[in-house]
Design a protein around this motif. Sequence first.
Motif, PDB file in Angstrom:
ATOM      1  N   VAL A  89      -7.882   1.090 -10.805  1.00  0.00           N
ATOM      2  CA  VAL A  89      -6.697   0.847 -10.032  1.00  0.00           C
ATOM      3  C   VAL A  89      -5.622   0.079 -10.947  1.00  0.00           C
ATOM      4  CG1 VAL A  89      -6.110  -1.349  -8.442  1.00  0.00           C
ATOM      5  CG2 VAL A  89      -8.330   0.117  -8.075  1.00  0.00           C
ATOM      6  N   GLY A 112      -3.540   4.223  -1.244  1.00  0.00           N
ATOM      7  CA  GLY A 112      -4.113   3.243  -2.242  1.00  0.00           C
ATOM      8  C   GLY A 112      -3.056   2.004  -2.132  1.00  0.00           C
ATOM      9  N   LEU A 135     -14.413   4.323  -7.922  1.00  0.00           N
ATOM     10  CA  LEU A 135     -13.800   2.898  -8.164  1.00  0.00           C
ATOM     11  C   LEU A 135     -15.124   1.884  -8.080  1.00  0.00           C
ATOM     12  CD1 LEU A 135     -10.826   2.740  -5.648  1.00  0.00           C
ATOM     13  CD2 LEU A 135     -10.953   3.268  -8.133  1.00  0.00           C
ATOM     14  N   VAL A 189     -13.913   8.344   0.791  1.00  0.00           N
ATOM     15  CA  VAL A 189     -13.654   7.132  -0.072  1.00  0.00           C
ATOM     16  C   VAL A 189     -13.960   7.437  -1.579  1.00  0.00           C
ATOM     17  CG1 VAL A 189     -14.441   5.704   1.556  1.00  0.00           C
ATOM     18  CG2 VAL A 189     -16.119   6.317   0.093  1.00  0.00           C
ATOM     19  N   ASN A 190     -13.225   6.915  -2.406  1.00  0.00           N
ATOM     20  CA  ASN A 190     -13.264   7.067  -3.820  1.00  0.00           C
ATOM     21  C   ASN A 190     -14.305   6.494  -4.560  1.00  0.00           C
ATOM     22  OD1 ASN A 190     -12.749   7.605  -6.640  1.00  0.00           O
ATOM     23  ND2 ASN A 190     -10.517   7.045  -6.452  1.00  0.00           N
ATOM     24  N   VAL A 240     -14.085  -3.070  -6.110  1.00  0.00           N
ATOM     25  CA  VAL A 240     -12.984  -2.702  -4.977  1.00  0.00           C
ATOM     26  C   VAL A 240     -14.277  -2.707  -3.712  1.00  0.00           C
ATOM     27  CG1 VAL A 240     -11.716  -1.010  -4.140  1.00  0.00           C
ATOM     28  CG2 VAL A 240     -11.554  -1.604  -6.301  1.00  0.00           C
ATOM     29  N   ALA A 249      -9.652  -2.485   3.172  1.00  0.00           N
ATOM     30  CA  ALA A 249     -10.620  -2.748   1.704  1.00  0.00           C
ATOM     31  C   ALA A 249     -10.213  -3.983   1.270  1.00  0.00           C
ATOM     32  CB  ALA A 249     -10.173  -1.510   0.779  1.00  0.00           C
ATOM     33  N   TRP A 284      -6.942   6.116  -5.984  1.00  0.00           N
ATOM     34  CA  TRP A 284      -6.728   6.385  -4.737  1.00  0.00           C
ATOM     35  C   TRP A 284      -7.957   5.677  -4.121  1.00  0.00           C
ATOM     36  CZ3 TRP A 284     -10.405   9.003  -1.663  1.00  0.00           C
ATOM     37  CH2 TRP A 284     -11.358  10.126  -2.353  1.00  0.00           C
ATOM     38  N   PHE A 285      -7.724   5.013  -2.780  1.00  0.00           N
ATOM     39  CA  PHE A 285      -8.909   4.248  -2.097  1.00  0.00           C
ATOM     40  C   PHE A 285      -9.570   5.103  -1.178  1.00  0.00           C
ATOM     41  CE2 PHE A 285      -7.998  -0.430  -2.762  1.00  0.00           C
ATOM     42  CZ  PHE A 285      -7.562   0.001  -4.013  1.00  0.00           C
ATOM     43  N   LEU A 287     -14.733  -0.830  -0.384  1.00  0.00           N
ATOM     44  CA  LEU A 287     -14.235   0.132   0.611  1.00  0.00           C
ATOM     45  C   LEU A 287     -14.708   0.399   1.870  1.00  0.00           C
ATOM     46  CD1 LEU A 287     -13.621   3.066  -2.273  1.00  0.00           C
ATOM     47  CD2 LEU A 287     -11.990   1.498  -1.349  1.00  0.00           C
ATOM     48  N   GLU A 311       0.935  -1.318  -0.032  1.00  0.00           N
ATOM     49  CA  GLU A 311      -0.023  -0.166  -0.080  1.00  0.00           C
ATOM     50  C   GLU A 311       0.935   1.227   0.183  1.00  0.00           C
ATOM     51  OE1 GLU A 311      -2.032  -3.340   1.583  1.00  0.00           O
ATOM     52  OE2 GLU A 311      -0.337  -2.460   2.568  1.00  0.00           O
ATOM     53  N   VAL A 334     -10.002  -5.919  -2.624  1.00  0.00           N
ATOM     54  CA  VAL A 334      -9.784  -5.767  -4.007  1.00  0.00           C
ATOM     55  C   VAL A 334     -10.063  -7.161  -4.759  1.00  0.00           C
ATOM     56  CG1 VAL A 334      -8.545  -4.983  -6.072  1.00  0.00           C
ATOM     57  CG2 VAL A 334      -8.387  -3.793  -3.773  1.00  0.00           C
TER      58      VAL A 334
END
Length: 130
Positions: free
Chosen positions: A90, A26, A83, A79-80, A41, A57, A99-100, A43, A14, A59
């Motif tokens: 990603v 991320g 995604l 949070v993004n 993803v 998170a 970014w997460f 989150l 990470e 993935v």
Amino acid sequence: MRLPDDCRYSKQHEWIRVEGDGGTVGITDHAQKELGDVVFVELPEIGQAFAADEVLANVESVKAVSEVYAPVAGEVLAVNSNLDSSPELVNEDPYGEAWFVRIRLVDSSDLDNLLTADQYRKYVEEESAG
């Protein structure tokens, strides 16, 4: 291996880019290449708190489901959501658009346990050679 110098890295692959008392988190380019094509993803919720090295998170790729760990202790500020509809970001832009979470750091000394770009690059080379 392309690595931004303004990030710190964990041995679980990470990254965190620190901005004031917070940071953006991320997964590394190395991690996304190992995963293959990312299809989902998961989150955390805004406001959720994490200890360093706690699962942050998940993935899912065409190969497997992998856990993403918090590189430092903190509280999720954002949070993004991009995604959700575009998990492929990603693979395309792991240090930018993919970014997460953004977190508020609990203890900035957690950063001392992370690697610089040069240290991470050497770590990945040694891990790959071993």
